[in-house]
Write a protein that holds these residues in place. Structure first.
Motif, short mmCIF file in Angstrom:
data_model
loop_
_atom_site.label_atom_id
_atom_site.label_comp_id
_atom_site.label_asym_id
_atom_site.label_seq_id
_atom_site.Cartn_x
_atom_site.Cartn_y
_atom_site.Cartn_z
N PRO A 40 8.80 5.46 0.06
CA PRO A 40 9.53 4.63 1.02
C PRO A 40 8.67 3.74 1.90
CG PRO A 40 9.47 6.91 1.75
CD PRO A 40 8.85 6.88 0.39
N HIS A 41 7.41 4.12 2.09
CA HIS A 41 6.58 3.35 3.02
C HIS A 41 5.11 3.59 2.67
CE1 HIS A 41 5.08 1.65 6.78
NE2 HIS A 41 4.35 2.73 6.92
N VAL A 42 4.37 2.50 2.57
CA VAL A 42 2.92 2.58 2.38
C VAL A 42 2.28 2.13 3.69
CG1 VAL A 42 0.94 1.73 1.07
CG2 VAL A 42 3.14 2.08 -0.08
N PRO A 43 1.60 3.04 4.39
CA PRO A 43 1.00 2.67 5.68
C PRO A 43 -0.09 1.61 5.53
CG PRO A 43 0.83 5.06 5.27
CD PRO A 43 1.34 4.43 4.02
N ASP A 44 -0.25 0.81 6.56
CA ASP A 44 -1.34 -0.17 6.57
C ASP A 44 -2.69 0.54 6.57
OD1 ASP A 44 0.39 -2.36 6.58
OD2 ASP A 44 0.49 -2.39 8.78
N ASP A 45 -2.79 1.57 7.39
CA ASP A 45 -4.01 2.38 7.46
C ASP A 45 -3.72 3.72 6.79
OD1 ASP A 45 -5.54 0.49 8.94
OD2 ASP A 45 -4.42 1.08 10.75
N ILE A 46 -4.07 3.82 5.54
CA ILE A 46 -3.78 5.02 4.76
C ILE A 46 -4.70 6.14 5.20
CG2 ILE A 46 -3.81 6.01 2.44
CD1 ILE A 46 -3.06 3.17 1.43
N PRO A 47 -4.12 7.31 5.56
CA PRO A 47 -4.96 8.45 5.92
C PRO A 47 -5.87 8.82 4.75
CG PRO A 47 -2.65 8.86 6.47
CD PRO A 47 -2.69 7.61 5.67
N PRO A 48 -7.12 9.18 5.02
CA PRO A 48 -8.06 9.49 3.94
C PRO A 48 -7.53 10.54 2.96
CG PRO A 48 -9.23 9.35 6.02
CD PRO A 48 -7.76 9.24 6.34
N ALA A 49 -6.80 11.53 3.45
CA ALA A 49 -6.28 12.57 2.56
C ALA A 49 -5.26 12.03 1.57
CB ALA A 49 -5.65 13.69 3.40
N TRP A 50 -4.68 10.87 1.85
CA TRP A 50 -3.66 10.27 0.99
C TRP A 50 -4.19 9.10 0.17
CZ3 TRP A 50 1.25 12.02 0.15
CH2 TRP A 50 1.67 13.07 0.97
N ALA A 51 -5.46 8.78 0.30
CA ALA A 51 -6.04 7.61 -0.38
C ALA A 51 -5.81 7.66 -1.89
CB ALA A 51 -7.51 7.47 -0.05
N GLY A 52 -6.03 8.80 -2.51
CA GLY A 52 -5.83 8.93 -3.95
C GLY A 52 -4.39 8.73 -4.36
N PHE A 53 -3.46 9.19 -3.53
CA PHE A 53 -2.04 9.05 -3.83
C PHE A 53 -1.63 7.58 -3.90
CE2 PHE A 53 2.36 8.57 -2.34
CZ PHE A 53 3.03 9.37 -3.25
N PHE A 54 -2.14 6.79 -2.97
CA PHE A 54 -1.76 5.38 -2.91
C PHE A 54 -2.65 4.46 -3.74
CE2 PHE A 54 0.25 6.90 1.07
CZ PHE A 54 1.54 6.50 0.80
N ASP A 55 -3.67 5.02 -4.36
CA ASP A 55 -4.57 4.20 -5.17
C ASP A 55 -3.78 3.55 -6.30
OD1 ASP A 55 -7.00 3.11 -6.01
OD2 ASP A 55 -7.26 4.70 -7.50
N GLY A 56 -3.83 2.25 -6.37
CA GLY A 56 -3.12 1.53 -7.42
C GLY A 56 -1.79 0.95 -7.01
N TYR A 57 -1.24 1.36 -5.84
CA TYR A 57 0.00 0.73 -5.37
C TYR A 57 -0.28 -0.71 -4.99
CZ TYR A 57 3.35 4.53 -5.27
OH TYR A 57 4.24 5.49 -5.64
N ASP A 58 0.49 -1.62 -5.51
CA ASP A 58 0.29 -3.00 -5.11
C ASP A 58 1.40 -3.41 -4.14
OD1 ASP A 58 2.59 -3.72 -6.61
OD2 ASP A 58 1.39 -4.32 -8.34
N ALA A 59 1.29 -4.61 -3.61
CA ALA A 59 2.22 -5.09 -2.60
C ALA A 59 3.66 -5.15 -3.12
CB ALA A 59 1.79 -6.46 -2.10
N SER A 60 3.85 -5.51 -4.39
CA SER A 60 5.22 -5.61 -4.91
C SER A 60 5.86 -4.22 -5.04
CB SER A 60 5.24 -6.35 -6.25
OG SER A 60 4.56 -5.61 -7.24
N GLU A 61 5.07 -3.22 -5.45
CA GLU A 61 5.61 -1.86 -5.52
C GLU A 61 5.95 -1.33 -4.13
OE1 GLU A 61 3.58 0.41 -9.22
OE2 GLU A 61 2.18 -0.40 -7.73
N ALA A 62 5.08 -1.60 -3.17
CA ALA A 62 5.34 -1.17 -1.80
C ALA A 62 6.60 -1.84 -1.26
CB ALA A 62 4.14 -1.48 -0.90
N ALA A 63 6.78 -3.12 -1.53
CA ALA A 63 7.96 -3.85 -1.07
C ALA A 63 9.23 -3.31 -1.73
CB ALA A 63 7.81 -5.34 -1.33
N ALA A 64 9.15 -3.00 -3.02
CA ALA A 64 10.32 -2.44 -3.73
C ALA A 64 10.70 -1.09 -3.13
CB ALA A 64 10.03 -2.32 -5.22
N GLY A 65 9.71 -0.26 -2.85
CA GLY A 65 9.98 1.04 -2.23
C GLY A 65 10.60 0.89 -0.85
N ALA A 66 10.12 -0.06 -0.09
CA ALA A 66 10.67 -0.31 1.25
C ALA A 66 12.12 -0.79 1.17
CB ALA A 66 9.81 -1.33 1.99
#
Length: 194
Positions: A77-103
């Motif tokens: 649902p939301h990709v933070p601007d400042d991704i917490p280090p513990a979540w960096a691997g989870f969000f690796d590869g998300y691009d702006a269009s995927e983040a916008a679609a999720g939002a």
């Protein structure tokens, strides 16, 4: 004053192909038995097979109609601007269009379900971990990044009430009391569980 009662659940345990396992079917049956005592109007579900089957089982046990809601699909649902280090691997590869679609899906979920109804309603939403976390975050008026880490077990019950003129009320989060100990905490990683 009419109240919208949402009973939000993550689908039962599923296999790698997205189908409910024997454990997931049993979890769904027990959830349906618990909810059958309530005046449920509708069971809504995500279009994904694990949620569809869980909702069918719950609807059968509760004796109510089952309907699909595209807004309940599994999504980030939301990709933070400042991704917490513990979540960096989870969000690796998300691009702006995927983040916008999720939002967009997250906004549609909130617009459709996270609001008061014109009449008293009791609705079950069978969805996935991230939409459950997003609805809880919204009910608590927490910052968008707070959905991270709000995990929920398979068929764990979260109850939220919506009334006109009032903030949402989170009644229960991640309640697994309808499940015997051996069926609780599925859907979580390893760790100590209360």
């Amino acid at each position: 004053m009419a109240t919208r009662h949402l009973y939000v659940v993550r689908h039962g345990a599923a296999d790698a192909f997205g189908e409910l396992t024997d454990v997931g079917r049993r979890q769904s049956e027990l959830l349906g038995e618990r909810l059958a005592a309530l005046p449920i109007d509708t069971v809504w579900h995500s279009p994904l097979p694990r949620a569809v089957r869980c909702a069918q089982i719950v609807g059968e046990r509760a004796g109510v109609a089952v309907r699909e809601a595209a807004e309940l699909v599994d999504h980030v649902p939301h990709v933070p601007d400042d991704i917490p280090p513990a979540w960096a691997g989870f969000f690796d590869g998300y691009d702006a269009s995927e983040a916008a679609a999720g939002a967009r899906i997250a906004d549609a979920l909130i617009a459709r379900f996270a609001r008061p109804a014109d009449v008293e309603t009791h609705e079950v939403l069978v969805t996935h971990a991230y939409p459950v976390a997003w609805l809880v975050r919204h009910a608590l008026d927490a910052p968008p990044a707070r959905w991270l880490g709000l995990s929920c077990g398979n068929t764990a019950l979260t109850a939220i009430e919506y009334r006109v003129g009032l903030a949402p009320t989170l009644l229960v989060y991640n309640d697994m009391s309808h499940l015997p100990a051996e069926l609780r905490w599925t859907g979580f990683g390893p760790g100590v569980r209360p």
